[in-house]
Design a protein around this motif. Structure first.
Motif, mmCIF file in Angstrom:
data_model
loop_
_atom_site.group_PDB
_atom_site.id
_atom_site.type_symbol
_atom_site.label_atom_id
_atom_site.label_comp_id
_atom_site.label_asym_id
_atom_site.label_seq_id
_atom_site.Cartn_x
_atom_site.Cartn_y
_atom_site.Cartn_z
ATOM 1 N N LYS A 163 3.178 2.544 -3.559
ATOM 2 C CA LYS A 163 2.978 3.449 -4.741
ATOM 3 C C LYS A 163 2.891 4.124 -4.977
ATOM 4 C CE LYS A 163 4.330 -0.911 -7.451
ATOM 5 N NZ LYS A 163 4.503 -1.393 -8.484
ATOM 6 N N VAL A 164 1.597 4.613 -4.872
ATOM 7 C CA VAL A 164 0.391 6.234 -4.604
ATOM 8 C C VAL A 164 0.255 6.808 -3.649
ATOM 9 C CG1 VAL A 164 0.059 5.514 -7.182
ATOM 10 C CG2 VAL A 164 -1.193 4.772 -5.411
ATOM 11 N N VAL A 165 0.109 8.361 -3.406
ATOM 12 C CA VAL A 165 -0.112 8.906 -2.498
ATOM 13 C C VAL A 165 -1.605 8.608 -1.997
ATOM 14 C CG1 VAL A 165 -0.431 10.856 -1.112
ATOM 15 C CG2 VAL A 165 1.231 10.602 -2.559
ATOM 16 N N SER A 166 -2.053 8.131 -1.040
ATOM 17 C CA SER A 166 -3.078 7.961 -0.742
ATOM 18 C C SER A 166 -4.027 8.733 -0.179
ATOM 19 C CB SER A 166 -3.855 6.484 0.611
ATOM 20 O OG SER A 166 -2.822 5.445 -0.087
ATOM 21 N N THR A 181 9.336 12.114 3.212
ATOM 22 C CA THR A 181 9.557 12.730 2.165
ATOM 23 C C THR A 181 8.728 12.775 0.146
ATOM 24 O OG1 THR A 181 11.997 11.229 2.659
ATOM 25 C CG2 THR A 181 11.573 11.979 0.223
ATOM 26 N N ASP A 182 7.859 12.083 1.322
ATOM 27 C CA ASP A 182 6.692 11.708 -0.627
ATOM 28 C C ASP A 182 5.312 11.591 0.181
ATOM 29 O OD1 ASP A 182 7.113 9.447 0.553
ATOM 30 O OD2 ASP A 182 7.535 8.875 -1.540
ATOM 31 N N ARG A 183 4.795 11.266 1.712
ATOM 32 C CA ARG A 183 3.802 11.449 2.450
ATOM 33 C C ARG A 183 3.357 9.934 1.541
ATOM 34 N NH1 ARG A 183 4.009 12.785 6.988
ATOM 35 N NH2 ARG A 183 4.567 15.054 7.579
ATOM 36 N N ARG A 184 4.441 9.119 1.572
ATOM 37 C CA ARG A 184 3.336 7.588 0.232
ATOM 38 C C ARG A 184 3.115 7.217 1.754
ATOM 39 N NH1 ARG A 184 5.840 6.109 -4.810
ATOM 40 N NH2 ARG A 184 5.939 7.822 -5.932
ATOM 41 N N SER A 185 1.795 5.512 1.784
ATOM 42 C CA SER A 185 1.915 5.366 3.134
ATOM 43 C C SER A 185 2.291 4.085 3.320
ATOM 44 C CB SER A 185 0.234 4.386 3.525
ATOM 45 O OG SER A 185 -0.725 6.476 3.058
ATOM 46 N N THR A 186 2.668 3.632 3.917
ATOM 47 C CA THR A 186 3.812 1.772 4.086
ATOM 48 C C THR A 186 2.543 1.164 4.688
ATOM 49 O OG1 THR A 186 5.764 3.192 5.149
ATOM 50 C CG2 THR A 186 4.827 1.257 5.586
ATOM 51 N N SER A 187 2.367 -0.037 3.907
ATOM 52 C CA SER A 187 1.197 -1.049 4.412
ATOM 53 C C SER A 187 2.073 -2.782 4.644
ATOM 54 C CB SER A 187 -0.163 -1.602 3.075
ATOM 55 O OG SER A 187 1.210 -2.016 2.108
ATOM 56 N N GLY A 188 1.845 -3.075 5.460
ATOM 57 C CA GLY A 188 2.512 -4.294 6.325
ATOM 58 C C GLY A 188 1.026 -5.686 6.583
ATOM 59 N N TYR A 189 1.196 -6.827 6.069
ATOM 60 C CA TYR A 189 0.667 -7.889 6.606
ATOM 61 C C TYR A 189 1.034 -9.051 6.881
ATOM 62 C CZ TYR A 189 2.050 -9.821 1.310
ATOM 63 O OH TYR A 189 2.039 -10.362 0.610
ATOM 64 N N PHE A 190 0.678 -10.031 7.675
ATOM 65 C CA PHE A 190 1.151 -11.275 8.141
ATOM 66 C C PHE A 190 -0.174 -11.671 7.590
ATOM 67 C CE2 PHE A 190 3.091 -8.710 11.611
ATOM 68 C CZ PHE A 190 4.405 -9.194 11.366
ATOM 69 N N THR A 191 0.450 -13.211 7.171
ATOM 70 C CA THR A 191 0.016 -14.455 7.313
ATOM 71 C C THR A 191 0.209 -15.872 7.940
ATOM 72 O OG1 THR A 191 -0.089 -13.952 4.795
ATOM 73 C CG2 THR A 191 -1.682 -15.374 5.577
ATOM 74 N N PHE A 192 -0.996 -16.431 8.574
ATOM 75 C CA PHE A 192 -0.720 -17.515 9.253
ATOM 76 C C PHE A 192 -1.424 -18.539 8.267
ATOM 77 C CE2 PHE A 192 -1.040 -13.829 12.260
ATOM 78 C CZ PHE A 192 0.463 -14.277 13.208
#
Length: 243
Positions: A123-126, A98-109
């Motif tokens: 929130k912004v396009v990279s 839709t807007d070519r924004r990226s999806t980020s994710g993280y896991f913390t142990f």
């Protein structure tokens, strides 16, 4: 989620009952606080609460069928003899159709057990994959610092730097490079924030191969084999599964 799904907003999409969709997705968001295996799927379907379509509802029903097939799946905590803090961060560059924004994710142990996770559209396009990865890395560094301070307040002082794993070599090089250039100007704040934590040895950034990147399941739809392999490494088991 279906592999290579193209969920988005289209002019010819067939609308559905908004209230029912919002109710179902709201419950899934609540459930996602204890089910990291649905984090990415729920983050995707929650982006269309204002104008859901039949395709979006099909994705919600797919999540519900998965949950119905695995009612006993959840996080299993075990004692590993340490309280080391470790993070995995990843980003899917321009994944939104839709807007070519990226999806980020993280896991913390903490102590070898998964304690926090997040999958969220940026929130912004990279303008590059390195920029998308770097923005995601900054979010995970903030999470690591919060957990580190919490452990200190509880009386557990960290013995060494917290490990942060990333599968993008360009991002790691930028984190260790003081030279400013065109690739880093638009992420200068995040760059200096991470560089500061590296210099005082609060965190250390390491490269991992893409196939060993656990956070992959938080940024994109993956194959069943990769998905279930990642769940096993994350400590997500099914208490009803045959031994």
């Amino acid at each position: 989620m279906e592999l290579n799904h193209q969920l988005g907003e289209y002019l010819d999409q067939v609308p559905i009952n908004k209230e029912r969709y919002q109710c179902l997705v709201g419950k899934l968001i609540y459930l996602g606080h204890t089910r990291p295996d649905i984090a990415y799927a729920v983050s995707v379907v929650s982006q269309f609460m204002h104008a859901p379509s039949e395709a979006h509802m099909d994705a919600v029903n797919r999540i519900l069928r998965y949950l119905e097939s695995s009612p006993g799946r959840g996080l299993m905590f075990a004692r590993h003899g340490h309280l080391d803090v470790e993070g995995h961060t990843d980003a899917d560059w321009a994944g939104s159709v839709t807007d070519r924004r990226s999806t980020s994710g993280y896991f913390t142990f903490v102590g070898g057990n998964l304690v926090s996770w997040r999958s969220k559209k940026q929130k912004v396009v990279s303008r590059s994959s390195a920029e998308a990865e770097y923005r995601g890395m900054a979010h995970e560094v903030c999470e690591l610092l919060w957990i580190r301070n919490l452990l200190r307040e509880l009386g557990f002082r960290p013995k060494h730097a917290m490990q942060l794993n990333c599968d993008n070599k360009a991002t790691i090089d930028i984190a260790h490079n003081l030279v400013q250039h065109d690739r880093t100007k638009h992420v200068e704040v995040d760059k200096n924030f991470i560089k500061e934590k590296l210099e005082v040895k609060i965190i250390k950034v390491s490269f991992v191969k893409s196939e060993d990147q656990l956070a992959d399941v938080l940024t994109k739809a993956v194959t069943c084999r990769v998905f279930h392999s990642s769940l096993s490494k994350l400590g997500i088991d099914d208490i009803y599964a045959p031994t």
